[in-house]
Motif scaffolding. Structure first.
Motif, PDB file in Angstrom:
ATOM      1  N   UNK A 160       0.865  -1.190   0.000  1.00  0.00           N
ATOM      2  CA  UNK A 160       0.000   0.000   0.000  1.00  0.00           C
ATOM      3  C   UNK A 160       0.902   1.241   0.000  1.00  0.00           C
ATOM      4  N   UNK A 161       0.739   2.147  -0.980  1.00  0.00           N
ATOM      5  CA  UNK A 161       1.584   3.347  -1.011  1.00  0.00           C
ATOM      6  C   UNK A 161       1.379   4.195   0.253  1.00  0.00           C
ATOM      7  N   UNK A 162       2.467   4.753   0.759  1.00  0.00           N
ATOM      8  CA  UNK A 162       2.406   5.600   1.955  1.00  0.00           C
ATOM      9  C   UNK A 162       1.380   6.720   1.763  1.00  0.00           C
ATOM     10  N   UNK A 163       1.324   7.224   0.530  1.00  0.00           N
ATOM     11  CA  UNK A 163       0.433   8.343   0.209  1.00  0.00           C
ATOM     12  C   UNK A 163      -1.053   7.960   0.305  1.00  0.00           C
ATOM     13  N   UNK A 164      -1.338   6.661   0.366  1.00  0.00           N
ATOM     14  CA  UNK A 164      -2.740   6.232   0.499  1.00  0.00           C
ATOM     15  C   UNK A 164      -3.117   5.953   1.950  1.00  0.00           C
ATOM     16  N   UNK A 165      -2.156   6.126   2.879  1.00  0.00           N
ATOM     17  CA  UNK A 165      -2.412   5.774   4.286  1.00  0.00           C
ATOM     18  C   UNK A 165      -2.664   7.025   5.116  1.00  0.00           C
ATOM     19  N   UNK A 166      -3.786   7.031   5.823  1.00  0.00           N
ATOM     20  CA  UNK A 166      -4.184   8.130   6.717  1.00  0.00           C
ATOM     21  C   UNK A 166      -4.243   7.559   8.129  1.00  0.00           C
ATOM     22  N   UNK A 167      -3.261   7.890   8.950  1.00  0.00           N
ATOM     23  CA  UNK A 167      -3.222   7.327  10.299  1.00  0.00           C
ATOM     24  C   UNK A 167      -4.095   8.165  11.232  1.00  0.00           C
ATOM     25  N   UNK A 168      -4.931   7.471  11.995  1.00  0.00           N
ATOM     26  CA  UNK A 168      -5.841   8.130  12.944  1.00  0.00           C
ATOM     27  C   UNK A 168      -5.384   7.778  14.360  1.00  0.00           C
ATOM     28  N   UNK A 169      -4.927   8.792  15.129  1.00  0.00           N
ATOM     29  CA  UNK A 169      -4.393   8.522  16.471  1.00  0.00           C
ATOM     30  C   UNK A 169      -5.483   8.214  17.490  1.00  0.00           C
ATOM     31  N   UNK A 186       0.864  14.844  20.286  1.00  0.00           N
ATOM     32  CA  UNK A 186       2.197  14.222  20.267  1.00  0.00           C
ATOM     33  C   UNK A 186       2.248  13.054  19.282  1.00  0.00           C
ATOM     34  N   UNK A 187       1.189  12.251  19.267  1.00  0.00           N
ATOM     35  CA  UNK A 187       1.166  11.107  18.338  1.00  0.00           C
ATOM     36  C   UNK A 187       1.233  11.621  16.895  1.00  0.00           C
ATOM     37  N   UNK A 188       0.476  12.667  16.609  1.00  0.00           N
ATOM     38  CA  UNK A 188       0.476  13.219  15.245  1.00  0.00           C
ATOM     39  C   UNK A 188       1.883  13.696  14.870  1.00  0.00           C
ATOM     40  N   UNK A 189       2.522  14.466  15.742  1.00  0.00           N
ATOM     41  CA  UNK A 189       3.891  14.950  15.456  1.00  0.00           C
ATOM     42  C   UNK A 189       4.834  13.793  15.199  1.00  0.00           C
ATOM     43  N   UNK A 190       4.801  12.806  16.114  1.00  0.00           N
ATOM     44  CA  UNK A 190       5.737  11.691  16.004  1.00  0.00           C
ATOM     45  C   UNK A 190       5.560  10.954  14.674  1.00  0.00           C
ATOM     46  N   UNK A 191       4.300  10.680  14.294  1.00  0.00           N
ATOM     47  CA  UNK A 191       4.056   9.946  13.045  1.00  0.00           C
ATOM     48  C   UNK A 191       4.503  10.754  11.834  1.00  0.00           C
ATOM     49  N   UNK A 192       4.204  12.043  11.825  1.00  0.00           N
ATOM     50  CA  UNK A 192       4.557  12.870  10.664  1.00  0.00           C
ATOM     51  C   UNK A 192       6.077  12.995  10.532  1.00  0.00           C
ATOM     52  N   UNK A 193       6.781  13.005  11.665  1.00  0.00           N
ATOM     53  CA  UNK A 193       8.250  13.069  11.607  1.00  0.00           C
ATOM     54  C   UNK A 193       8.856  11.744  11.176  1.00  0.00           C
ATOM     55  N   UNK A 194       8.272  10.659  11.669  1.00  0.00           N
ATOM     56  CA  UNK A 194       8.854   9.348  11.426  1.00  0.00           C
ATOM     57  C   UNK A 194       8.591   8.806  10.020  1.00  0.00           C
ATOM     58  N   UNK A 195       7.431   9.143   9.455  1.00  0.00           N
ATOM     59  CA  UNK A 195       7.057   8.616   8.131  1.00  0.00           C
ATOM     60  C   UNK A 195       6.751   9.760   7.169  1.00  0.00           C
ATOM     61  N   UNK A 196       7.783  10.418   6.650  1.00  0.00           N
ATOM     62  CA  UNK A 196       7.502  11.530   5.726  1.00  0.00           C
ATOM     63  C   UNK A 196       6.684  11.011   4.534  1.00  0.00           C
ATOM     64  N   UNK A 227      -1.276  22.238  13.119  1.00  0.00           N
ATOM     65  CA  UNK A 227       0.070  22.748  13.408  1.00  0.00           C
ATOM     66  C   UNK A 227       1.069  21.601  13.566  1.00  0.00           C
ATOM     67  N   UNK A 228       0.594  20.439  14.037  1.00  0.00           N
ATOM     68  CA  UNK A 228       1.481  19.285  14.192  1.00  0.00           C
ATOM     69  C   UNK A 228       1.596  18.473  12.896  1.00  0.00           C
ATOM     70  N   UNK A 229       0.926  18.923  11.847  1.00  0.00           N
ATOM     71  CA  UNK A 229       1.082  18.248  10.560  1.00  0.00           C
ATOM     72  C   UNK A 229      -0.135  17.483  10.088  1.00  0.00           C
ATOM     73  N   UNK A 230      -1.189  17.416  10.903  1.00  0.00           N
ATOM     74  CA  UNK A 230      -2.391  16.718  10.453  1.00  0.00           C
ATOM     75  C   UNK A 230      -2.889  17.365   9.156  1.00  0.00           C
ATOM     76  N   UNK A 231      -3.088  16.529   8.108  1.00  0.00           N
ATOM     77  CA  UNK A 231      -3.453  17.099   6.814  1.00  0.00           C
ATOM     78  C   UNK A 231      -4.802  16.597   6.299  1.00  0.00           C
ATOM     79  N   UNK A 232      -5.574  15.983   7.185  1.00  0.00           N
ATOM     80  CA  UNK A 232      -6.929  15.559   6.830  1.00  0.00           C
ATOM     81  C   UNK A 232      -7.759  15.549   8.108  1.00  0.00           C
TER      82      UNK A 232
END
Ligand code: THG
Length: 274
Positions: A160-169, A186-196, A227-232
């Protein structure tokens, strides 16, 4: 910002409006089509369909909702169900000309992961990955982060392409503890930093469950998460003030080149009276 309109949900009970569950059960197409159209007109990019309260009628009802909503709006749809049978019926009825459909959601729970993954692969959908496993919903944010991380790895390993994955904390009501908002951020920041390249999404309205003046809490949570990177976000697009704040926040965070979208929305009169 990808906006998923949350209003077509049979568990929503709003005073003064016909109950959505009844509208679905009685196949009131006009009522559902208006709910869809109003959300898209308000700026929803996806329309969420949730008829989970109908239990054994869920598969047939989700298929009906899919056809009914597609006949009123062009927007792509989000199928909000843990049930692979219901999701597959909806996907089979879905017109891919509307854009890539989204499954809401996959989790690390054993039956659900195996049931939903083949649908993501077969129909090439976007997918929301909920940070939940066989031990249920964990209130410990470290555990939720671990589950989320594992899900991203398993999904990408499965092609599954990374671009198709929307992680919900997972959004906890702020009434359940004064630290749940910070934990989610914090979960949002960590995920956005770890999986560009991965996306994050949240059912924001849960944060205000049981609280007065819910909209204000939903507005604050949306901006902070962006602000933490959530884009949806899964939100109520009929809240005009929230939609205006989303546009303003995107401009300020540098996600709206030359603030063109903000200026366009203003010219369209979307901020009038705010
Ligand atoms: N994550 C994911 N999907 C989800 C959720 C999530 N789907 C369901 C839910 N949570 C998101 N949808 C809603 C829909 C309505 C409400 C909250 C979340 C809600 N509505 C008010 C009510 O029922 O009282 C009505 C408010 C109104 O519309 O006026 O609370 O977290 N992936």
């Amino acid at each position: 910002m990808l906006i998923v309109g949350e209003r077509i949900n049979t568990s929503r009970k709003v005073k003064g409006e016909p109950v959505i569950e009844n509208a679905v059960a009685s196949r009131d197409a006009a009522f559902i089509q208006k709910l869809a159209k109003d959300q898209v007109d308000a700026g929803a990019t996806y329309v969420d369909l949730n008829c989970g309260t109908l239990r054994e009628d869920e598969p047939e009802s989700l298929e009906w909702l899919t056809k009914t909503v597609q006949s009123s709006v062009d927007a792509p749809l989000t199928f909000d169900s843990p049930n692979p049978v219901a999701v597959e019926r909806a996907l089979a009825a879905y017109d891919t000309g509307r854009g890539q459909p989204m499954i809401n959601s996959i989790t690390a729970e054993s039956g659900r992961y195996e049931g939903i993954l083949p649908l993501v692969q077969k129909y090439k959908t976007k997918v929301i990955a909920l940070a939940m496993d066989d031990s249920g919903i964990q209130s410990d944010p470290e555990k939720r982060l671990t589950v989320a991380r594992d899900l991203v790895k398993r999904l990408t390993d499965a092609g599954v392409p990374l671009d198709d994955i929307y992680v919900d904390p997972l959004t906890f009501p702020i009434g359940t503890g004064s630290d749940v908002g910070v934990a989610m951020l914090e979960i949002i920041s960590d995920l956005m930093n770890e999986f560009p390249g991965v996306h994050t999404i949240a059912g924001i309205s849960n944060v205000s469950h049981g609280m007065p003046a819910r909209k204000i809490l939903n507005q604050a949570m949306t901006i902070l998460a962006m602000d933490r990177g959530m884009d949806a976000a899964i939100i109520d697009p009929m809240d005009r003030y929230l939609m205006a704040l989303v546009a303003a926040t995107e401009a300020i965070l540098g996600r709206d080149e030359f603030s063109m979208n903000y200026i366009t929305l203003s010219r369209e009169g979307r901020f009038e009276g705010l």
